[in-house]
Design a protein around this motif. Structure first.
Motif, PDB file in Angstrom:
ATOM      1  N   UNK A  85       0.837  -1.197   0.000  1.00 41.11           N
ATOM      2  CA  UNK A  85       0.000   0.000   0.000  1.00 41.11           C
ATOM      3  C   UNK A  85       0.874   1.250   0.000  1.00 41.11           C
ATOM      4  N   UNK A  86       0.577   2.157  -0.934  1.00 38.83           N
ATOM      5  CA  UNK A  86       1.252   3.452  -1.016  1.00 38.83           C
ATOM      6  C   UNK A  86       0.223   4.488  -1.458  1.00 38.83           C
ATOM      7  N   UNK A  87       0.074   5.557  -0.657  1.00 36.86           N
ATOM      8  CA  UNK A  87      -0.841   6.648  -1.023  1.00 36.86           C
ATOM      9  C   UNK A  87      -2.263   6.156  -1.304  1.00 36.86           C
ATOM     10  N   UNK A  88      -2.812   5.351  -0.434  1.00 33.48           N
ATOM     11  CA  UNK A  88      -4.189   4.879  -0.579  1.00 33.48           C
ATOM     12  C   UNK A  88      -4.377   3.973  -1.799  1.00 33.48           C
ATOM     13  N   UNK A  89      -3.262   3.536  -2.365  1.00 30.99           N
ATOM     14  CA  UNK A  89      -3.314   2.639  -3.518  1.00 30.99           C
ATOM     15  C   UNK A  89      -2.671   1.312  -3.152  1.00 30.99           C
ATOM     16  N   UNK A  90      -3.363   0.225  -3.465  1.00 33.82           N
ATOM     17  CA  UNK A  90      -2.814  -1.110  -3.264  1.00 33.82           C
ATOM     18  C   UNK A  90      -2.163  -1.557  -4.565  1.00 33.82           C
ATOM     19  N   UNK A  91      -0.856  -1.727  -4.532  1.00 29.39           N
ATOM     20  CA  UNK A  91      -0.127  -2.218  -5.699  1.00 29.39           C
ATOM     21  C   UNK A  91       0.070  -3.728  -5.563  1.00 29.39           C
ATOM     22  N   UNK A  92      -0.064  -4.427  -6.677  1.00 26.47           N
ATOM     23  CA  UNK A  92       0.207  -5.860  -6.717  1.00 26.47           C
ATOM     24  C   UNK A  92       1.032  -6.177  -7.952  1.00 26.47           C
ATOM     25  N   UNK A  93       1.811  -7.242  -7.859  1.00 26.84           N
ATOM     26  CA  UNK A  93       2.591  -7.739  -8.985  1.00 26.84           C
ATOM     27  C   UNK A  93       1.791  -8.856  -9.639  1.00 26.84           C
ATOM     28  N   UNK A  94       1.352  -8.635 -10.879  1.00 23.89           N
ATOM     29  CA  UNK A  94       0.478  -9.602 -11.555  1.00 23.89           C
ATOM     30  C   UNK A  94       1.160 -10.141 -12.809  1.00 23.89           C
ATOM     31  N   UNK A  95       1.992 -11.135 -12.623  1.00 21.64           N
ATOM     32  CA  UNK A  95       2.758 -11.837 -13.657  1.00 21.64           C
ATOM     33  C   UNK A  95       3.770 -10.905 -14.342  1.00 21.64           C
ATOM     34  N   UNK A  96       3.319 -10.084 -15.275  1.00 17.27           N
ATOM     35  CA  UNK A  96       4.235  -9.177 -15.966  1.00 17.27           C
ATOM     36  C   UNK A  96       3.777  -7.727 -15.884  1.00 17.27           C
ATOM     37  N   UNK A  97       2.863  -7.457 -14.981  1.00 12.08           N
ATOM     38  CA  UNK A  97       2.332  -6.105 -14.817  1.00 12.08           C
ATOM     39  C   UNK A  97       2.301  -5.710 -13.347  1.00 12.08           C
ATOM     40  N   UNK A  98       2.516  -4.422 -13.093  1.00 11.04           N
ATOM     41  CA  UNK A  98       2.284  -3.864 -11.762  1.00 11.04           C
ATOM     42  C   UNK A  98       0.953  -3.127 -11.839  1.00 11.04           C
ATOM     43  N   UNK A  99      -0.006  -3.575 -11.033  1.00  8.49           N
ATOM     44  CA  UNK A  99      -1.341  -2.993 -11.047  1.00  8.49           C
ATOM     45  C   UNK A  99      -1.599  -2.279  -9.728  1.00  8.49           C
ATOM     46  N   UNK A 100      -2.380  -1.215  -9.790  1.00  8.32           N
ATOM     47  CA  UNK A 100      -2.690  -0.448  -8.593  1.00  8.32           C
ATOM     48  C   UNK A 100      -4.182  -0.232  -8.472  1.00  8.32           C
ATOM     49  N   UNK A 101      -4.708  -0.372  -7.239  1.00  7.74           N
ATOM     50  CA  UNK A 101      -6.141  -0.276  -6.981  1.00  7.74           C
ATOM     51  C   UNK A 101      -6.405   0.653  -5.804  1.00  7.74           C
ATOM     52  N   UNK A 102      -7.434   1.458  -5.917  1.00 10.40           N
ATOM     53  CA  UNK A 102      -7.872   2.275  -4.794  1.00 10.40           C
ATOM     54  C   UNK A 102      -8.354   1.349  -3.685  1.00 10.40           C
ATOM     55  N   UNK A 103      -7.828   1.520  -2.468  1.00  8.41           N
ATOM     56  CA  UNK A 103      -8.143   0.561  -1.412  1.00  8.41           C
ATOM     57  C   UNK A 103      -9.567   0.714  -0.876  1.00  8.41           C
ATOM     58  N   UNK A 104     -10.254   1.793  -1.215  1.00 10.71           N
ATOM     59  CA  UNK A 104     -11.645   1.959  -0.792  1.00 10.71           C
ATOM     60  C   UNK A 104     -12.618   1.459  -1.844  1.00 10.71           C
ATOM     61  N   UNK A 105     -12.456   1.920  -3.073  1.00  9.42           N
ATOM     62  CA  UNK A 105     -13.413   1.597  -4.127  1.00  9.42           C
ATOM     63  C   UNK A 105     -13.046   0.366  -4.940  1.00  9.42           C
ATOM     64  N   UNK A 106     -11.771   0.014  -4.959  1.00 12.16           N
ATOM     65  CA  UNK A 106     -11.320  -1.079  -5.808  1.00 12.16           C
ATOM     66  C   UNK A 106     -11.082  -0.671  -7.242  1.00 12.16           C
ATOM     67  N   UNK A 107     -11.247   0.611  -7.549  1.00 14.77           N
ATOM     68  CA  UNK A 107     -11.019   1.087  -8.914  1.00 14.77           C
ATOM     69  C   UNK A 107      -9.557   0.903  -9.304  1.00 14.77           C
ATOM     70  N   UNK A 108      -9.321   0.427 -10.525  1.00 10.65           N
ATOM     71  CA  UNK A 108      -7.951   0.228 -10.972  1.00 10.65           C
ATOM     72  C   UNK A 108      -7.348   1.555 -11.417  1.00 10.65           C
ATOM     73  N   UNK A 109      -6.185   1.893 -10.874  1.00  8.78           N
ATOM     74  CA  UNK A 109      -5.523   3.161 -11.134  1.00  8.78           C
ATOM     75  C   UNK A 109      -4.252   3.011 -11.965  1.00  8.78           C
ATOM     76  N   UNK A 110      -3.615   1.850 -11.890  1.00 13.28           N
ATOM     77  CA  UNK A 110      -2.364   1.619 -12.608  1.00 13.28           C
ATOM     78  C   UNK A 110      -2.387   0.250 -13.282  1.00 13.28           C
ATOM     79  N   UNK A 111      -1.737   0.183 -14.432  1.00 13.21           N
ATOM     80  CA  UNK A 111      -1.527  -1.083 -15.133  1.00 13.21           C
ATOM     81  C   UNK A 111      -0.229  -0.933 -15.934  1.00 13.21           C
ATOM     82  N   UNK A 112       0.894  -1.185 -15.267  1.00 11.28           N
ATOM     83  CA  UNK A 112       2.221  -0.903 -15.821  1.00 11.28           C
ATOM     84  C   UNK A 112       2.823  -2.205 -16.342  1.00 11.28           C
ATOM     85  N   UNK A 113       3.043  -2.270 -17.625  1.00 14.57           N
ATOM     86  CA  UNK A 113       3.460  -3.502 -18.297  1.00 14.57           C
ATOM     87  C   UNK A 113       4.986  -3.607 -18.324  1.00 14.57           C
TER      88      UNK A 113
END
Length: 289
Positions: A85-113
């Protein structure tokens, strides 16, 4: 290159403590990582089948409260790992992408390939407010992910490669990036050590000659000890270790063995919140300081 001194270690039974299952029902499939904002637990679940590299779309992020009740925060991931968690965003490592989600709404904020550089991103930590470091287990590498309007990734170049690069944690005081490895060729040949991020030439320096199937790593709040999880084997034989940074001494913390202690976190009280991946539970351990 200078010869790297390797500290001696002592493996011994340390203090024992009872484990507590935090989830009040069996709802997970293969929890690989957990993060907390000290109100809720955010669990990255690889999904049914527990395949860490398959793009099957069955990965889930759960949010669980302290009573053990859960809800789904996000679905449609492939094999999420490395929750941070960084800045209210939950980052996860998803195979070959770094994805980020708002920890309240679950909205996807990042999808870094990061493809095709890797197909097995694993753990995540923050270097600063706008930079993440993520491990790539399959290629024994680390990558820096720069956030912002136009996110980008670059390889962190260092010497003395880490076999099966896995857990990462950054100490902002010493500017040391602590890293542990899962090993290679299905052998427990992973190491525990650090990279001095201030150094012009970055080198991975081992802290102990104890090898293992190392997964998660965390720094205690007094910055003098590391907690590391070691699977030991692919069955219920896992342990939590404490490594003293001054002496290099390693002790085993738990008496009851863990079924796949994956990427854990420490909460504000110093408890280790550990996903037992092979039995699909999240466990809590109290670690004395």
């Amino acid at each position: 290159m200078k010869r790297i001194p390797i500290m001696a270690f002592v493996l011994m039974a340390g203090q024992t403590f009872a484990q507590q299952r935090l989830n009040n029902a069996s709802f997970m499939h293969a929890p690989e990582s957990v993060a907390t904002d000290n109100n809720s637990y955010y669990i990255a679940d690889i999904g049914e089948g527990a395949n860490p590299t398959k793009k099957d779309g069955n990965g889930i992020i759960f949010r669980m409260n302290k009573k053990g009740d859960h809800q789904v925060l996000a679905t449609g991931l492939d094999a999420p790992k490395g929750a941070f968690i960084l800045h209210h965003t939950l980052f996860v490592a998803d195979i070959d992408k770094v994805k980020g989600y708002d920890i309240t709404s679950g909205a996807q904020l990042y999808n870094i390939d990061l493809a095709p550089a890797t197909a097995f991103l694993n753990d995540i930590a923050a270097i600063n407010d706008s930079t993440l470091v993520v491990s790539a287990t399959d290629v024994n590498k680390l990558f820096l992910v720069h956030l912002g309007k136009n996110p980008r990734a670059e390889e962190l170049v260092y010497t003395n490669p880490i076999k099966g690069t896995n857990g990462v944690v950054f100490d902002a005081r010493s500017k040391k990036l602590y890293v542990c490895g899962f090993g290679s060729d299905n052998t427990p040949s992973g190491q525990i050590g650090y990279i001095d991020m201030n150094a012009a030439q970055k080198v991975f320096t081992p802290l102990t000659n104890r090898l293992g199937y190392y997964d998660g790593i965390a720094l205690t709040d007094h910055h003098t000890q590391l907690i590391i999880s070691d699977w030991v084997a692919f069955e219920k034989k896992g342990v939590l270790l404490k490594l003293d940074l001054a002496s290099g001494r390693v002790i085993t913390l738990n008496e009851e063995l863990i079924a796949g202690p994956a990427d854990f976190t420490l909460d504000a009280a110093g408890n280790a919140i550990v996903p037992a991946m092979l039995e699909a539970n999240v466990l809590k351990y109290t670690i004395s300081k």
